[in-house]
Write a protein that holds these residues in place. Structure first.
Motif, short mmCIF file in Angstrom:
data_model
loop_
_atom_site.label_atom_id
_atom_site.label_comp_id
_atom_site.label_asym_id
_atom_site.label_seq_id
_atom_site.Cartn_x
_atom_site.Cartn_y
_atom_site.Cartn_z
N MET A 183 -75.12 18.96 -62.32
CA MET A 183 -74.04 19.93 -62.30
C MET A 183 -74.17 20.58 -63.84
O MET A 183 -73.94 21.90 -63.92
CB MET A 183 -72.71 19.42 -62.30
N ALA A 184 -74.60 19.79 -64.94
CA ALA A 184 -74.56 20.48 -66.24
C ALA A 184 -75.86 21.39 -66.20
O ALA A 184 -75.45 22.34 -67.10
CB ALA A 184 -74.77 19.31 -67.09
N LEU A 185 -76.97 20.90 -65.70
CA LEU A 185 -77.94 21.86 -65.69
C LEU A 185 -77.83 23.23 -64.84
O LEU A 185 -78.17 24.36 -65.19
CB LEU A 185 -79.14 21.25 -64.79
N ALA A 186 -76.85 23.04 -63.65
CA ALA A 186 -76.48 24.20 -62.78
C ALA A 186 -75.86 25.00 -63.68
O ALA A 186 -75.74 26.46 -63.86
CB ALA A 186 -75.72 23.67 -61.62
N ASN A 187 -74.94 24.59 -64.38
CA ASN A 187 -73.82 25.41 -65.31
C ASN A 187 -74.68 26.03 -66.29
O ASN A 187 -74.53 27.28 -66.73
CB ASN A 187 -73.11 24.56 -66.16
N GLN A 188 -75.67 25.41 -66.96
CA GLN A 188 -76.58 26.14 -68.12
C GLN A 188 -77.59 27.27 -67.28
O GLN A 188 -77.56 28.16 -68.04
CB GLN A 188 -77.65 25.01 -68.39
N VAL A 189 -77.66 26.89 -66.27
CA VAL A 189 -78.71 28.06 -65.62
C VAL A 189 -77.88 29.18 -64.98
O VAL A 189 -78.28 30.48 -65.24
CB VAL A 189 -79.66 27.31 -64.57
N VAL A 190 -76.87 29.01 -64.31
CA VAL A 190 -76.23 30.08 -63.60
C VAL A 190 -75.00 30.17 -64.26
O VAL A 190 -74.27 31.38 -63.72
CB VAL A 190 -76.28 29.94 -62.17
N GLY A 191 -74.44 29.62 -65.15
CA GLY A 191 -73.04 30.02 -65.72
C GLY A 191 -71.80 29.53 -64.66
O GLY A 191 -71.29 28.49 -64.61
N ASP A 192 -71.54 30.60 -64.04
CA ASP A 192 -70.23 30.42 -63.16
C ASP A 192 -70.69 29.68 -62.00
O ASP A 192 -69.58 29.36 -61.03
CB ASP A 192 -69.82 31.89 -62.67
N GLY A 193 -71.79 29.43 -61.32
CA GLY A 193 -72.33 28.78 -60.27
C GLY A 193 -72.17 29.35 -59.13
O GLY A 193 -72.23 28.87 -57.97
N GLU A 194 -71.92 30.82 -59.21
CA GLU A 194 -71.82 31.68 -57.87
C GLU A 194 -73.19 31.80 -57.50
O GLU A 194 -73.21 32.54 -56.47
CB GLU A 194 -71.13 32.75 -58.23
N HIS A 195 -74.10 32.05 -57.98
CA HIS A 195 -75.72 32.06 -57.76
C HIS A 195 -76.10 31.00 -56.88
O HIS A 195 -75.90 29.82 -57.25
CB HIS A 195 -76.40 32.66 -58.76
N ASP A 196 -77.26 31.35 -56.15
CA ASP A 196 -77.97 30.31 -55.36
C ASP A 196 -78.88 29.57 -56.60
O ASP A 196 -79.69 30.37 -57.06
CB ASP A 196 -78.84 30.58 -54.31
N LEU A 197 -78.92 28.06 -56.74
CA LEU A 197 -79.81 27.70 -57.66
C LEU A 197 -80.43 26.42 -56.86
O LEU A 197 -80.03 25.56 -56.24
CB LEU A 197 -78.81 26.96 -58.84
N LEU A 198 -81.83 26.56 -56.82
CA LEU A 198 -82.74 25.46 -56.37
C LEU A 198 -83.52 25.12 -57.70
O LEU A 198 -84.09 25.77 -58.33
CB LEU A 198 -83.55 26.11 -55.34
N CYS A 199 -83.46 23.78 -57.68
CA CYS A 199 -84.53 22.75 -58.58
C CYS A 199 -85.40 22.26 -57.85
O CYS A 199 -85.15 21.50 -57.03
CB CYS A 199 -83.82 22.07 -59.59
N ALA A 200 -86.96 22.55 -58.32
CA ALA A 200 -88.08 21.76 -57.48
C ALA A 200 -89.10 21.18 -58.50
O ALA A 200 -89.09 21.57 -59.64
CB ALA A 200 -88.52 22.54 -56.32
N ASN A 201 -89.65 20.12 -58.30
CA ASN A 201 -90.57 19.49 -59.16
C ASN A 201 -92.07 20.20 -58.69
O ASN A 201 -92.02 21.29 -58.01
CB ASN A 201 -90.89 18.14 -58.81
N LEU A 202 -92.85 19.97 -59.53
CA LEU A 202 -94.27 20.95 -59.53
C LEU A 202 -95.06 20.93 -58.12
O LEU A 202 -95.78 21.69 -58.01
CB LEU A 202 -95.21 20.39 -60.72
#
Length: 295
Positions: free
Chosen positions: A1-20
């Motif tokens: 969740m901390a990473l989500a806040n760092q990347v998208v701020g308000d959390g209203e955008h779609d966020l996907l994190c994947a490995n290589l």
């Protein structure tokens, strides 16, 4: 969740994190809702499950650029749990997980229909069910297409509308002409405005006007943008008045010359008509050159 806040701020955008390798390591609530999967389901998926048009090679290149440059952006299509496909823009940054030393690619996913690229593509044509537009990027081979173009061609997969695939819809003679034009686009700036007989929706053979031109970046061709217009279908010719045909012809010339009427780069030279005569016809047809000037 901390990473989500760092990347998208308000959390209203779609966020996907994947490995290589493309395996999903995190998806926020917005991304799960858009794709129609639970968080637990998303952690069992890789990018090929929701981005079937994104190849392994393109994903690897995206990862390399993201790590090297600190960020990267690509266009592709996502597919939700119902099988509905929609264009997206993916903006990614790298993130190294300190506990496991795993390299992640964290991506904000947005609807590409709201992007400048998509809006610019649609601005190229008038609103008409007979006209569909597209934009092809050479760097990542992504293609954006309007809903009209998919309907005209009777396809749901935008990959079927890449220039290399269109040749399969043409006669042998037209396919040879088409392929030679595509080579011109690869060799440098080129503009094409020609008619082709091609198989469209429901296997109808239609006369289609194809207008496309090179997009240039830093002196090199970065892609092709353009549109298809159905001129005739099912054997019935689409008739318009001579006045309307003349009006459309002048407008196309003005768009090409950025509203310039006279001079060596003006519409008059393109149409082989005296500038004063052209101004008079424009006045009669209620054409204002300022409407076709991009400042």
């Amino acid at each position: 969740m901390a990473l989500a806040n760092q990347v998208v701020g308000d959390g209203e955008h779609d966020l996907l994190c994947a490995n290589l390798s493309g395996r999903v390591r995190y998806a926020n609530n917005s991304a799960c809702f858009t794709l129609g999967y639970s968080f637990e389901d998303m952690l069992q998926k890789s990018f090929t499950d929701y981005a079937p048009h994104l190849s392994q090679d393109t994903w690897k290149q995206h990862c390399q650029k993201t790590i090297s440059n600190g960020k990267d952006q690509i266009y592709t299509y996502h597919q939700n749990c119902k099988g509905d496909s929609y264009p997206v823009t993916i903006q990614s940054i790298p993130h190294l997980v300190s506990d496991t030393n795993e390299q992640l690619i964290c991506s904000i996913v947005a609807d590409a229909k709201n992007s400048q690229r998509y809006k610019r593509m649609l601005e190229n044509v008038e609103v008409s069910q007979r006209i569909g537009s597209f934009d092809l990027n050479f760097h990542d081979q992504s293609i954006l297409v309007s809903e009209n173009l998919k309907a005209i061609m009777g396809v749901s997969d935008p990959e079927e509308l890449k220039p290399s695939a269109i040749s399969q819809r043409l006669s042998r003679e037209d396919a040879a002409r088409w392929n030679s034009r595509m080579i011109n686009f690869l060799n440098g700036y080129h503009r094409m405005d020609e008619n082709f007989l091609l198989r469209a929706a429901a296997e109808r053979v239609s006369l289609v006007r194809v207008v496309m031109w090179s997009r240039m970046e830093d002196g090199a061709v970065s892609g092709i943008t353009g549109h298809y217009e159905v001129m005739e279908e099912t054997g019935q010719e689409r008739m318009i008045s001579l006045e309307e045909n003349q009006r459309r012809h002048i407008i196309r010339a003005l768009r090409y010359t950025n509203g310039r009427v006279t001079g060596p780069n003006g519409a008059g030279r393109l149409l082989d008509i005296n500038g004063k005569t052209l101004f008079a016809r424009m006045k009669k047809l209620n054409i204002n050159r300022d409407d076709y000037t991009v400042r």
